[in-house]
Design a protein around this motif. Structure first.
Motif, short mmCIF file in Angstrom:
data_model
loop_
_atom_site.label_atom_id
_atom_site.label_comp_id
_atom_site.label_asym_id
_atom_site.label_seq_id
_atom_site.Cartn_x
_atom_site.Cartn_y
_atom_site.Cartn_z
N SER A 2 7.98 30.37 -4.56
CA SER A 2 7.51 29.07 -4.97
C SER A 2 6.54 28.52 -3.94
O SER A 2 6.73 28.68 -2.74
N SER A 3 5.50 27.91 -4.41
CA SER A 3 4.51 27.36 -3.50
C SER A 3 4.60 25.84 -3.45
O SER A 3 3.66 25.18 -3.01
N GLY A 4 5.73 25.27 -3.91
CA GLY A 4 5.90 23.82 -3.90
C GLY A 4 6.11 23.29 -2.50
O GLY A 4 6.62 23.95 -1.62
N LYS A 5 5.69 22.08 -2.30
CA LYS A 5 5.84 21.45 -0.99
C LYS A 5 7.21 20.78 -0.91
O LYS A 5 7.70 20.23 -1.89
N LYS A 6 7.79 20.82 0.25
CA LYS A 6 9.04 20.09 0.48
C LYS A 6 8.67 18.70 0.97
O LYS A 6 7.87 18.54 1.87
N SER A 7 9.30 17.70 0.37
CA SER A 7 9.00 16.34 0.81
C SER A 7 9.95 15.95 1.94
O SER A 7 11.13 16.22 1.90
N LYS A 8 9.38 15.37 2.93
CA LYS A 8 10.16 14.89 4.07
C LYS A 8 10.24 13.38 3.99
O LYS A 8 9.33 12.71 3.51
N ALA A 9 11.34 12.84 4.48
CA ALA A 9 11.45 11.40 4.57
C ALA A 9 10.51 10.91 5.66
O ALA A 9 10.43 11.50 6.72
N LEU A 10 9.80 9.86 5.37
CA LEU A 10 8.87 9.32 6.35
C LEU A 10 9.64 8.59 7.44
O LEU A 10 10.51 7.78 7.16
N LYS A 11 9.31 8.89 8.68
CA LYS A 11 9.91 8.17 9.79
C LYS A 11 9.01 6.98 10.09
O LYS A 11 7.79 7.15 10.23
N PRO A 12 9.58 5.79 10.17
CA PRO A 12 8.73 4.63 10.44
C PRO A 12 8.22 4.60 11.87
O PRO A 12 8.83 5.17 12.78
N LYS A 13 7.10 3.96 12.05
CA LYS A 13 6.56 3.76 13.39
C LYS A 13 7.48 2.77 14.12
O LYS A 13 8.17 1.98 13.50
N LYS A 14 7.46 2.81 15.43
CA LYS A 14 8.26 1.88 16.22
C LYS A 14 7.58 0.52 16.35
O LYS A 14 8.22 -0.47 16.63
N CYS A 16 4.41 -1.96 14.52
CA CYS A 16 3.45 -2.16 13.44
C CYS A 16 2.05 -2.32 14.01
O CYS A 16 1.84 -3.07 14.96
N CYS A 17 1.11 -1.61 13.45
CA CYS A 17 -0.27 -1.70 13.94
C CYS A 17 -1.04 -2.83 13.26
O CYS A 17 -2.16 -3.12 13.63
N ALA A 18 -0.44 -3.45 12.25
CA ALA A 18 -1.01 -4.60 11.54
C ALA A 18 -2.32 -4.28 10.82
O ALA A 18 -3.11 -5.18 10.58
N ASP A 19 -2.57 -3.02 10.51
CA ASP A 19 -3.77 -2.65 9.76
C ASP A 19 -3.63 -3.06 8.30
O ASP A 19 -2.54 -3.15 7.76
N LYS A 20 -4.73 -3.31 7.67
CA LYS A 20 -4.76 -3.56 6.23
C LYS A 20 -5.71 -2.56 5.62
O LYS A 20 -6.83 -2.43 6.10
N PRO A 21 -5.41 -1.80 4.62
CA PRO A 21 -4.08 -1.68 4.00
C PRO A 21 -3.11 -0.98 4.95
O PRO A 21 -3.51 -0.23 5.84
N ARG A 22 -1.85 -1.21 4.73
CA ARG A 22 -0.81 -0.68 5.59
C ARG A 22 -0.73 0.85 5.47
O ARG A 22 -0.88 1.40 4.40
N CYS A 23 -0.48 1.50 6.61
CA CYS A 23 -0.37 2.96 6.61
C CYS A 23 0.94 3.39 5.97
O CYS A 23 1.82 2.57 5.72
N LYS A 24 1.10 4.66 5.69
CA LYS A 24 2.27 5.18 5.01
C LYS A 24 3.54 5.09 5.84
O LYS A 24 4.63 5.05 5.31
N ARG A 25 3.42 5.03 7.17
CA ARG A 25 4.59 4.97 8.04
C ARG A 25 4.88 3.57 8.56
O ARG A 25 5.74 3.38 9.42
N CYS A 26 4.17 2.59 8.08
CA CYS A 26 4.33 1.22 8.55
C CYS A 26 5.74 0.71 8.22
O CYS A 26 6.18 0.80 7.07
N PRO A 27 6.47 0.18 9.22
CA PRO A 27 7.82 -0.30 8.95
C PRO A 27 7.85 -1.46 7.96
O PRO A 27 8.78 -1.59 7.16
#
Length: 64
Positions: A2-14, A16-27
């Motif tokens: 199988s060539s499917g990707k395994k999804s991992k749980a995202l670990k949040p950043k410690k 917040c960088c306060a960017d807009k739009p928020r990044c995928k790891r933003c708490p």
């Protein structure tokens, strides 16, 4: 094979960088989507900068 990707749980950043739009790891983003564990949220939002960002985003922070 199988060539499917395994999804991992995202670990949040410690911090917040306060960017807009928020990044995928933003708490703040993970808390808003309900993907952040309450115990982890307490630890991350104990820091003053992260707490201010969450209040600005009008999110309820899990209490101690």
């Amino acid at each position: 094979m199988s060539s499917g990707k395994k999804s991992k749980a995202l670990k949040p950043k410690k911090k917040c960088c306060a960017d807009k739009p928020r990044c995928k790891r933003c708490p703040i983003r993970l808390l808003a989507e309900g993907k952040l564990d309450p115990a982890t949220a307490k630890e991350i939002f104990a820091k003053d900068r992260n707490r201010k960002q969450a209040k600005k985003a009008k999110l309820e922070i899990p209490s101690c």
